[in-house]
Write an enzyme that holds these catalytic residues in place. Structure first.
Site, PDB file in Angstrom:
ATOM      1  N   SER A 143       0.865  -1.181   0.000  1.00 49.18           N
ATOM      2  CA  SER A 143       0.000   0.000   0.000  1.00 49.18           C
ATOM      3  C   SER A 143       0.899   1.228   0.000  1.00 49.18           C
ATOM      4  O   SER A 143       2.087   1.144   0.344  1.00 49.18           O
ATOM      5  CB  SER A 143      -0.848  -0.018   1.268  1.00 49.18           C
ATOM      6  N   TYR A 156      -1.794  -1.679  10.197  1.00 50.36           N
ATOM      7  CA  TYR A 156      -1.800  -1.733   8.731  1.00 50.36           C
ATOM      8  C   TYR A 156      -0.466  -1.190   8.195  1.00 50.36           C
ATOM      9  O   TYR A 156       0.198  -1.812   7.362  1.00 50.36           O
ATOM     10  CB  TYR A 156      -2.976  -0.883   8.230  1.00 50.36           C
TER      11      TYR A 156
HETATM   12  N1  LIG Z   1      -8.623  -0.310  -1.245  1.00 43.26           N
HETATM   13  C1  LIG Z   1      -7.568   0.465  -1.045  1.00 43.26           C
HETATM   14  O1  LIG Z   1      -7.680   1.711  -0.989  1.00 43.26           O
HETATM   15  C2  LIG Z   1      -6.208  -0.161  -0.906  1.00 43.26           C
HETATM   16  C3  LIG Z   1      -5.097   0.671  -1.038  1.00 43.26           C
HETATM   17  C4  LIG Z   1      -3.818   0.120  -0.918  1.00 43.26           C
HETATM   18  C5  LIG Z   1      -3.665  -1.235  -0.678  1.00 43.26           C
HETATM   19  N2  LIG Z   1      -4.765  -2.035  -0.539  1.00 43.26           N
HETATM   20  C6  LIG Z   1      -4.533  -3.463  -0.282  1.00 43.26           C
HETATM   21  O2  LIG Z   1      -4.996  -4.201  -1.397  1.00 43.26           O
HETATM   22  C7  LIG Z   1      -5.309  -5.540  -0.999  1.00 43.26           C
HETATM   23  C8  LIG Z   1      -6.664  -5.912  -1.557  1.00 43.26           C
HETATM   24  O3  LIG Z   1      -7.644  -5.109  -0.917  1.00 43.26           O
HETATM   25  P1  LIG Z   1      -8.925  -4.516  -1.652  1.00 43.26           P
HETATM   26  O4  LIG Z   1      -8.915  -3.061  -1.420  1.00 43.26           O
HETATM   27  O5  LIG Z   1      -9.051  -5.051  -3.009  1.00 43.26           O
HETATM   28  O6  LIG Z   1     -10.075  -5.097  -0.679  1.00 43.26           O
HETATM   29  P2  LIG Z   1     -11.214  -6.182  -0.939  1.00 43.26           P
HETATM   30  O7  LIG Z   1     -11.876  -6.391   0.373  1.00 43.26           O
HETATM   31  O8  LIG Z   1     -12.054  -5.767  -2.086  1.00 43.26           O
HETATM   32  O9  LIG Z   1     -10.372  -7.492  -1.354  1.00 43.26           O
HETATM   33  C9  LIG Z   1      -9.643  -8.224  -0.405  1.00 43.26           C
HETATM   34  C10 LIG Z   1     -10.049  -9.689  -0.505  1.00 43.26           C
HETATM   35  O10 LIG Z   1      -9.212 -10.448   0.386  1.00 43.26           O
HETATM   36  C11 LIG Z   1     -10.015 -11.476   0.944  1.00 43.26           C
HETATM   37  N3  LIG Z   1      -9.428 -11.994   2.175  1.00 43.26           N
HETATM   38  C12 LIG Z   1      -9.418 -11.435   3.398  1.00 43.26           C
HETATM   39  N4  LIG Z   1      -8.795 -12.235   4.279  1.00 43.26           N
HETATM   40  C13 LIG Z   1      -8.381 -13.321   3.594  1.00 43.26           C
HETATM   41  C14 LIG Z   1      -7.657 -14.490   3.948  1.00 43.26           C
HETATM   42  N5  LIG Z   1      -7.271 -14.720   5.212  1.00 43.26           N
HETATM   43  N6  LIG Z   1      -7.383 -15.392   2.991  1.00 43.26           N
HETATM   44  C15 LIG Z   1      -7.792 -15.188   1.696  1.00 43.26           C
HETATM   45  N7  LIG Z   1      -8.501 -14.099   1.314  1.00 43.26           N
HETATM   46  C16 LIG Z   1      -8.784 -13.179   2.249  1.00 43.26           C
HETATM   47  C17 LIG Z   1     -11.369 -10.815   1.159  1.00 43.26           C
HETATM   48  O11 LIG Z   1     -12.398 -11.774   1.300  1.00 43.26           O
HETATM   49  C18 LIG Z   1     -11.497  -9.938  -0.088  1.00 43.26           C
HETATM   50  O12 LIG Z   1     -12.216 -10.598  -1.120  1.00 43.26           O
HETATM   51  C19 LIG Z   1      -5.266  -5.538   0.534  1.00 43.26           C
HETATM   52  O13 LIG Z   1      -4.070  -6.146   0.947  1.00 43.26           O
HETATM   53  C20 LIG Z   1      -5.300  -4.056   0.881  1.00 43.26           C
HETATM   54  O14 LIG Z   1      -4.677  -3.787   2.104  1.00 43.26           O
HETATM   55  C21 LIG Z   1      -6.031  -1.528  -0.661  1.00 43.26           C
END
Ligand SMILES: NC(=O)c1ccc[n+]([C@@H]2O[C@H](COP(=O)([O-])OP(=O)(O)OC[C@H]3O[C@@H](n4cnc5c(N)ncnc54)[C@H](O)[C@@H]3O)[C@@H](O)[C@H]2O)c1
Length: 267
Positions: A143, A156
């Site tokens: 991130s 985080y």
């Molecule tokens: N959304 C943002 O603004 C943002 C920004 C930077 C980084 N991220 C990172 O991107 C990654 C994806 O997040 P996103 O924003 O797409 O969220 P999201 O919730 O849409 O997708 C994350 C997915 O991970 C799954 N998950 C959670 N725990 C799990 C586990 N133990 N095993 C397998 N799957 C699991 C969830 O069910 C979900 O479908 C994360 O690591 C998040 O921290 C997100």
């Protein structure tokens, strides 16, 4: 790494958001997808949607925090497709916001287990397969919070700094033994996903509230499909850091400036 039709990509956290966007982006290039997620209903919905787009996809319910579950994911991938080229360690959650001294130990443990150990399990399980193949790539999702401070989000922030650091080292380690195998870390700013909602549904006591985006970064919100295109281009260019989003470069620059200023003071 050159991305070509017929390759196989594993995407964890693929039922939603960034992971789903990556799967669709790679799938549109003829890459076969193994979609892994802890939420079975979401996984079925996502694999159905990808199949409708013409993507060859296998869904595997997986908990990235459990090494045995990740080993089962690798076995399923090899059993079904017989190869693996790209591993996207992307699954993640976000915890409730509070100053560090008010963060609960359960929040720390939950985030460390999924956001840090999930990546560790993905690398230790799949690295032997990529190295045996001689070509391949890890994409570890961190991130913007891995490049700068994020007040009220220390669990985080800490795990994301860890994923940036381990990926930089992993890339050197892989390249040293197999020049065709590497690693990139994805550091986006705000992305329009259900991260807060999904996190709260998975762990109501410590998951972040569903309201608003957890990442308090200035600027516009990225679309997962747009981010996937930037990411695929970054993998193709063998970029170690794939950074996207308004305000992210400025935040990372400010952190580096502060570090260099402090080093100067100590000199
Ligand atoms: N959304 C943002 O603004 C943002 C920004 C930077 C980084 N991220 C990172 O991107 C990654 C994806 O997040 P996103 O924003 O797409 O969220 P999201 O919730 O849409 O997708 C994350 C997915 O991970 C799954 N998950 C959670 N725990 C799990 C586990 N133990 N095993 C397998 N799957 C699991 C969830 O069910 C979900 O479908 C994360 O690591 C998040 O921290 C997100």
């Amino acid at each position: 790494m050159r991305i070509e039709p017929g390759q196989v990509a594993v995407v964890t956290g693929g039922a939603s958001g960034i992971g789903y966007g990556l799967a669709a982006g790679l799938g549109s290039r003829g890459v076969k997808i193994v979609l892994a997620d802890i939420r079975q209903a979401g996984l079925i919905e996502a694999t159905t949607a990808l199949t409708a787009l013409g993507v060859e996809v296998l869904g595997v319910v997986t908990d990235v925090g459990d090494p045995e579950s990740v080993a089962h994911l690798a076995d399923s991938t090899m059993g079904h497709f017989g190869r693996v080229d790209i591993v996207c360690n992307n699954a993640g959650v976000v915890g409730a916001q509070a100053p560090m001294w008010e963060q609960q130990p359960q929040t720390w443990q939950w985030l460390i287990n999924i956001k840090l150990m999930g990546v560790v399990h993905g690398v230790t399980t799949f690295a032997p397969l990529l190295l045996q193949h001689g070509t391949g790539h890890f994409l570890n999702t961190a991130s913007a919070g891995g490049l700068m401070p994020l007040p009220t989000m220390t669990p985080y922030n800490a795990t994301m700094h860890a994923v940036v650091g381990l990926t930089e080292t992993l890339n050197l380690e892989l390249r040293a033994v197999a020049p065709g195998v590497g690693a990139s870390v994805l550091c986006p700013g705000r992305v329009a996903t259900g991260l807060g909602t999904n996190s709260q549904a998975l762990e109501p006591s410590v998951g972040a509230a569903a309201t608003g985006n957890p990442q308090d970064l200035a600027g516009s919100v990225l679309d997962p499909a747009e981010l996937a295109e930037l990411t695929v281009a970054g993998i193709a260019a063998d970029a170690v850091h794939i950074v996207a989003g308004a305000g992210v470069a400025a935040g990372a620059q400010a952190r580096m400036d502060s570090l260099l200023r402090d080093l100067d003071l100590g000199a």
